[in-house]
Design a protein around this motif. Structure first.
Motif, mmCIF file in Angstrom:
data_model
loop_
_atom_site.group_PDB
_atom_site.id
_atom_site.type_symbol
_atom_site.label_atom_id
_atom_site.label_comp_id
_atom_site.label_asym_id
_atom_site.label_seq_id
_atom_site.Cartn_x
_atom_site.Cartn_y
_atom_site.Cartn_z
ATOM 1 N N ARG A 94 42.215 50.032 36.521
ATOM 2 C CA ARG A 94 42.603 49.602 37.878
ATOM 3 C C ARG A 94 42.328 48.115 38.081
ATOM 4 N NH1 ARG A 94 43.793 52.018 42.205
ATOM 5 N NH2 ARG A 94 42.246 50.980 43.510
ATOM 6 N N PHE A 95 41.186 47.644 37.601
ATOM 7 C CA PHE A 95 40.854 46.225 37.739
ATOM 8 C C PHE A 95 41.917 45.353 37.088
ATOM 9 C CE2 PHE A 95 39.184 42.514 35.519
ATOM 10 C CZ PHE A 95 38.825 41.723 36.602
ATOM 11 N N VAL A 96 42.195 45.613 35.814
ATOM 12 C CA VAL A 96 43.176 44.785 35.090
ATOM 13 C C VAL A 96 44.546 44.885 35.755
ATOM 14 C CG1 VAL A 96 44.399 44.461 32.895
ATOM 15 C CG2 VAL A 96 41.923 44.852 32.895
ATOM 16 N N ASN A 97 44.961 46.085 36.099
ATOM 17 C CA ASN A 97 46.281 46.252 36.720
ATOM 18 C C ASN A 97 46.378 45.533 38.059
ATOM 19 O OD1 ASN A 97 47.008 47.799 34.541
ATOM 20 N ND2 ASN A 97 46.988 49.736 35.624
ATOM 21 N N LEU A 98 45.367 45.679 38.898
ATOM 22 C CA LEU A 98 45.413 45.057 40.221
ATOM 23 C C LEU A 98 45.351 43.533 40.141
ATOM 24 C CD1 LEU A 98 43.139 47.501 42.239
ATOM 25 C CD2 LEU A 98 45.614 47.206 42.468
ATOM 26 N N ILE A 99 44.529 43.019 39.252
ATOM 27 C CA ILE A 99 44.394 41.566 39.139
ATOM 28 C C ILE A 99 45.661 40.950 38.577
ATOM 29 C CG2 ILE A 99 43.121 39.701 38.000
ATOM 30 C CD1 ILE A 99 41.661 41.272 40.270
ATOM 31 N N THR A 100 46.231 41.587 37.583
ATOM 32 C CA THR A 100 47.397 40.983 36.929
ATOM 33 C C THR A 100 48.697 41.244 37.682
ATOM 34 O OG1 THR A 100 47.604 42.893 35.460
ATOM 35 C CG2 THR A 100 46.359 40.987 34.634
ATOM 36 N N GLU A 101 48.768 42.312 38.481
ATOM 37 C CA GLU A 101 50.028 42.612 39.164
ATOM 38 C C GLU A 101 50.391 41.515 40.163
ATOM 39 O OE1 GLU A 101 50.408 46.287 41.340
ATOM 40 O OE2 GLU A 101 48.995 45.619 42.865
ATOM 41 N N ALA A 135 45.946 37.541 31.666
ATOM 42 C CA ALA A 135 44.485 37.571 31.590
ATOM 43 C C ALA A 135 43.947 36.192 31.209
ATOM 44 C CB ALA A 135 44.029 38.613 30.581
ATOM 45 N N ARG A 136 44.577 35.542 30.253
ATOM 46 C CA ARG A 136 44.152 34.192 29.872
ATOM 47 C C ARG A 136 44.262 33.226 31.049
ATOM 48 N NH1 ARG A 136 47.780 34.394 25.673
ATOM 49 N NH2 ARG A 136 46.994 35.869 24.191
ATOM 50 N N GLU A 137 45.314 33.368 31.845
ATOM 51 C CA GLU A 137 45.529 32.484 32.990
ATOM 52 C C GLU A 137 44.421 32.600 34.027
ATOM 53 O OE1 GLU A 137 49.426 32.881 34.740
ATOM 54 O OE2 GLU A 137 50.412 32.623 32.803
ATOM 55 N N VAL A 138 43.861 33.789 34.195
ATOM 56 C CA VAL A 138 42.798 33.970 35.183
ATOM 57 C C VAL A 138 41.420 34.070 34.517
ATOM 58 C CG1 VAL A 138 44.270 34.971 36.964
ATOM 59 C CG2 VAL A 138 43.161 36.472 35.318
ATOM 60 N N LEU A 192 32.271 42.813 35.829
ATOM 61 C CA LEU A 192 31.402 42.573 36.983
ATOM 62 C C LEU A 192 30.918 41.126 37.007
ATOM 63 C CD1 LEU A 192 29.362 45.891 37.189
ATOM 64 C CD2 LEU A 192 30.894 44.953 38.942
ATOM 65 N N ASP A 193 30.602 40.583 35.840
ATOM 66 C CA ASP A 193 30.191 39.180 35.774
ATOM 67 C C ASP A 193 31.349 38.273 36.186
ATOM 68 O OD1 ASP A 193 28.164 37.196 35.111
ATOM 69 O OD2 ASP A 193 29.511 36.651 33.466
ATOM 70 N N TRP A 194 32.559 38.588 35.723
ATOM 71 C CA TRP A 194 33.749 37.810 36.104
ATOM 72 C C TRP A 194 33.948 37.862 37.620
ATOM 73 C CZ3 TRP A 194 38.384 38.610 38.571
ATOM 74 C CH2 TRP A 194 39.367 37.634 38.395
ATOM 75 N N LEU A 195 33.825 39.056 38.210
ATOM 76 C CA LEU A 195 33.967 39.201 39.661
ATOM 77 C C LEU A 195 32.886 38.412 40.399
ATOM 78 C CD1 LEU A 195 34.847 42.987 39.795
ATOM 79 C CD2 LEU A 195 36.265 41.151 40.739
ATOM 80 N N ARG A 196 31.661 38.463 39.876
ATOM 81 C CA ARG A 196 30.562 37.724 40.502
ATOM 82 C C ARG A 196 30.856 36.229 40.514
ATOM 83 N NH1 ARG A 196 26.638 34.877 38.642
ATOM 84 N NH2 ARG A 196 26.925 35.592 36.525
ATOM 85 N N LYS A 197 31.285 35.713 39.383
ATOM 86 C CA LYS A 197 31.555 34.273 39.276
ATOM 87 C C LYS A 197 32.819 33.854 40.014
ATOM 88 C CE LYS A 197 29.360 33.765 34.784
ATOM 89 N NZ LYS A 197 29.619 33.671 33.350
ATOM 90 N N THR A 198 33.864 34.661 39.896
ATOM 91 C CA THR A 198 35.164 34.287 40.427
ATOM 92 C C THR A 198 35.318 34.563 41.908
ATOM 93 O OG1 THR A 198 36.110 34.762 38.268
ATOM 94 C CG2 THR A 198 37.653 34.583 40.073
ATOM 95 N N TYR A 199 34.661 35.588 42.409
ATOM 96 C CA TYR A 199 34.851 35.958 43.800
ATOM 97 C C TYR A 199 33.567 35.855 44.626
ATOM 98 C CZ TYR A 199 36.058 38.614 47.946
ATOM 99 O OH TYR A 199 36.256 38.986 49.240
ATOM 100 N N TRP A 200 32.572 36.652 44.263
ATOM 101 C CA TRP A 200 31.375 36.735 45.093
ATOM 102 C C TRP A 200 30.645 35.404 45.208
ATOM 103 C CZ3 TRP A 200 30.726 40.923 48.031
ATOM 104 C CH2 TRP A 200 31.368 42.097 47.656
#
Length: 188
Positions: free
Chosen positions: A90-97, A111-114, A146-154
Protein backbone atom coordinates in the motif's frame (compact mmCIF):
# COMPACT_ATOMS: atom_id res chain seq x y z
CA UNK A 1 -8.95 51.69 1.27
CA UNK A 2 -7.06 48.96 2.97
CA UNK A 3 -7.91 45.40 2.01
CA UNK A 4 -8.13 42.92 4.81
CA UNK A 5 -6.85 39.45 4.26
CA UNK A 6 -7.96 36.60 6.44
CA UNK A 7 -5.49 33.94 7.43
CA UNK A 8 -6.12 30.79 5.46
CA UNK A 9 -6.90 27.99 7.86
CA UNK A 10 -6.87 24.28 7.14
CA UNK A 11 -9.40 22.10 8.93
CA UNK A 12 -7.72 19.06 10.42
CA UNK A 13 -8.85 16.05 12.43
CA UNK A 14 -6.56 16.65 15.42
CA UNK A 15 -7.37 19.11 18.19
CA UNK A 16 -4.16 21.07 17.99
CA UNK A 17 -0.41 21.05 17.84
CA UNK A 18 -0.03 19.28 21.19
CA UNK A 19 -2.17 16.33 20.08
CA UNK A 20 -0.30 16.13 16.77
CA UNK A 21 3.08 16.14 18.52
CA UNK A 22 1.95 13.55 21.07
CA UNK A 23 0.79 11.16 18.35
CA UNK A 24 3.90 11.64 16.26
CA UNK A 25 6.24 10.98 19.18
CA UNK A 26 4.08 8.03 20.27
CA UNK A 27 4.26 6.42 16.84
CA UNK A 28 8.06 6.62 16.69
CA UNK A 29 8.93 6.05 20.36
CA UNK A 30 9.41 2.26 20.21
CA UNK A 31 7.20 1.56 23.26
CA UNK A 32 4.37 -0.67 22.00
CA UNK A 33 1.91 0.60 24.62
CA UNK A 34 2.47 4.24 23.62
CA UNK A 35 2.43 3.25 19.96
CA UNK A 36 -0.96 1.59 20.44
CA UNK A 37 -2.31 4.74 22.09
CA UNK A 38 -1.03 6.79 19.14
CA UNK A 39 -2.61 4.30 16.70
CA UNK A 40 -5.94 4.64 18.52
CA UNK A 41 -5.70 8.41 18.14
CA UNK A 42 -4.91 8.09 14.41
CA UNK A 43 -7.99 5.85 14.07
CA UNK A 44 -10.07 8.60 15.64
CA UNK A 45 -8.56 11.13 13.24
CA UNK A 46 -9.37 8.87 10.33
CA UNK A 47 -13.00 8.57 11.44
CA UNK A 48 -13.21 12.39 11.50
CA UNK A 49 -11.12 13.09 8.40
CA UNK A 50 -11.89 10.08 6.20
CA UNK A 51 -10.29 10.09 2.76
CA UNK A 52 -8.62 13.45 3.50
CA UNK A 53 -6.21 11.84 5.96
CA UNK A 54 -2.66 12.58 4.81
CA UNK A 55 -1.21 9.50 3.11
CA UNK A 56 1.92 9.74 5.23
CA UNK A 57 -0.06 9.53 8.46
CA UNK A 58 -2.09 6.60 7.17
CA UNK A 59 0.97 4.71 5.92
CA UNK A 60 2.91 5.35 9.12
CA UNK A 61 0.01 4.03 11.19
CA UNK A 62 -0.30 0.87 9.09
CA UNK A 63 3.42 0.12 9.39
CA UNK A 64 3.53 0.86 13.13
CA UNK A 65 0.48 -1.38 13.61
CA UNK A 66 2.54 -4.21 12.06
CA UNK A 67 5.41 -3.55 14.46
CA UNK A 68 3.05 -3.56 17.45
CA UNK A 69 1.54 -6.87 16.31
CA UNK A 70 5.04 -8.26 15.81
CA UNK A 71 6.22 -7.21 19.26
CA UNK A 72 3.16 -8.78 20.91
CA UNK A 73 4.45 -12.28 20.12
CA UNK A 74 0.88 -13.44 19.53
CA UNK A 75 0.93 -13.50 15.74
CA UNK A 76 2.40 -16.29 13.63
CA UNK A 77 5.29 -15.44 11.28
CA UNK A 78 3.21 -16.12 8.13
CA UNK A 79 0.51 -13.71 9.34
CA UNK A 80 3.17 -11.10 10.12
CA UNK A 81 4.60 -11.43 6.61
CA UNK A 82 1.12 -10.81 5.20
CA UNK A 83 0.54 -7.81 7.49
CA UNK A 84 3.89 -6.23 6.74
CA UNK A 85 3.43 -7.10 3.08
CA UNK A 86 0.06 -5.38 2.78
CA UNK A 87 1.36 -2.24 4.52
CA UNK A 88 4.45 -2.11 2.29
CA UNK A 89 2.50 -2.73 -0.91
CA UNK A 90 0.00 0.00 0.00
CA UNK A 91 2.82 2.42 0.83
CA UNK A 92 4.62 1.95 -2.48
CA UNK A 93 1.39 2.02 -4.48
CA UNK A 94 0.01 5.13 -2.78
CA UNK A 95 3.27 7.06 -2.96
CA UNK A 96 3.98 6.25 -6.57
CA UNK A 97 0.42 6.56 -7.90
CA UNK A 98 0.51 10.34 -7.36
CA UNK A 99 3.57 10.50 -9.60
CA UNK A 100 2.03 8.49 -12.45
CA UNK A 101 1.28 10.56 -15.52
CA UNK A 102 -0.78 9.70 -18.59
CA UNK A 103 2.01 7.34 -19.63
CA UNK A 104 2.83 4.61 -17.12
CA UNK A 105 6.22 5.15 -15.54
CA UNK A 106 8.03 2.14 -14.03
CA UNK A 107 7.75 1.99 -10.24
CA UNK A 108 11.52 1.69 -9.89
CA UNK A 109 11.99 5.01 -11.67
CA UNK A 110 9.30 6.69 -9.56
CA UNK A 111 10.89 5.31 -6.40
CA UNK A 112 14.25 6.80 -7.39
CA UNK A 113 12.58 10.17 -7.99
CA UNK A 114 11.23 10.29 -4.43
CA UNK A 115 14.34 8.66 -2.91
CA UNK A 116 12.75 5.36 -1.90
CA UNK A 117 15.28 2.50 -2.10
CA UNK A 118 14.68 0.44 -5.23
CA UNK A 119 14.90 -2.80 -3.23
CA UNK A 120 11.71 -1.71 -1.39
CA UNK A 121 9.92 -1.57 -4.77
CA UNK A 122 11.39 -5.00 -5.59
CA UNK A 123 10.10 -6.27 -2.23
CA UNK A 124 6.66 -4.89 -3.12
CA UNK A 125 6.86 -6.72 -6.46
CA UNK A 126 7.71 -10.02 -4.74
CA UNK A 127 4.90 -9.54 -2.22
CA UNK A 128 2.45 -8.86 -5.03
CA UNK A 129 3.54 -11.23 -7.78
CA UNK A 130 6.06 -13.70 -6.43
CA UNK A 131 6.88 -15.93 -3.53
CA UNK A 132 6.43 -14.33 -0.11
CA UNK A 133 9.78 -13.05 1.23
CA UNK A 134 11.21 -13.93 4.65
CA UNK A 135 9.86 -12.11 7.70
CA UNK A 136 13.27 -10.52 8.36
CA UNK A 137 13.16 -8.79 4.96
CA UNK A 138 9.63 -7.51 5.62
CA UNK A 139 10.75 -6.13 8.97
CA UNK A 140 13.72 -4.43 7.36
CA UNK A 141 11.48 -2.97 4.63
CA UNK A 142 9.13 -1.64 7.30
CA UNK A 143 12.00 0.00 9.19
CA UNK A 144 13.40 1.59 6.04
CA UNK A 145 10.01 2.94 4.98
CA UNK A 146 9.25 4.26 8.48
CA UNK A 147 12.61 6.04 8.47
CA UNK A 148 11.81 7.48 5.01
CA UNK A 149 8.42 8.69 6.29
CA UNK A 150 10.06 10.19 9.38
CA UNK A 151 12.60 12.11 7.31
CA UNK A 152 10.38 13.01 4.38
CA UNK A 153 7.15 13.87 6.15
CA UNK A 154 7.15 13.93 9.93
CA UNK A 155 10.42 15.80 10.42
CA UNK A 156 9.34 18.41 7.89
CA UNK A 157 6.30 19.08 10.04
CA UNK A 158 8.59 19.90 12.95
CA UNK A 159 11.20 21.78 10.99
CA UNK A 160 13.53 18.73 10.93
CA UNK A 161 13.63 18.36 14.72
CA UNK A 162 11.80 15.05 15.25
CA UNK A 163 13.25 13.10 18.16
CA UNK A 164 16.68 14.70 17.95
CA UNK A 165 18.41 14.71 21.32
CA UNK A 166 20.07 18.08 20.68
CA UNK A 167 16.77 19.71 19.87
CA UNK A 168 16.30 23.24 21.15
CA UNK A 169 13.00 22.87 22.99
CA UNK A 170 12.35 26.62 23.06
CA UNK A 171 12.56 26.96 19.28
CA UNK A 172 9.31 28.33 17.87
CA UNK A 173 7.59 26.08 15.38
CA UNK A 174 4.81 26.94 13.02
CA UNK A 175 1.37 25.57 13.89
CA UNK A 176 0.47 22.29 12.26
CA UNK A 177 -2.99 23.57 11.43
CA UNK A 178 -1.51 26.24 9.17
CA UNK A 179 1.08 24.00 7.58
CA UNK A 180 0.25 23.38 3.95
CA UNK A 181 2.52 20.34 3.89
CA UNK A 182 -0.02 18.32 5.81
CA UNK A 183 -2.31 17.67 2.88
CA UNK A 184 -1.83 14.82 0.46
CA UNK A 185 -0.33 17.04 -2.23
CA UNK A 186 2.77 17.53 -0.10
CA UNK A 187 4.19 14.34 -1.57
CA UNK A 188 3.98 15.55 -5.14
Amino acid sequence: SRKRFKTLRTVVAWRGRAEWDQVMVGLYCGDSRLQQEALDRVSAWKSRYGHKMPLAVDSTAELIRCKVLDSSGRVKPQELILSYGLALVRFVNLITERKQKVVNIPLRQLAREVDIPVWVVDLRHELTHGKLPPLALCRKGCDVVLDWLRKTYWSRQLGNNLCEENEDEDEEQEGVEENAELDNDAWD
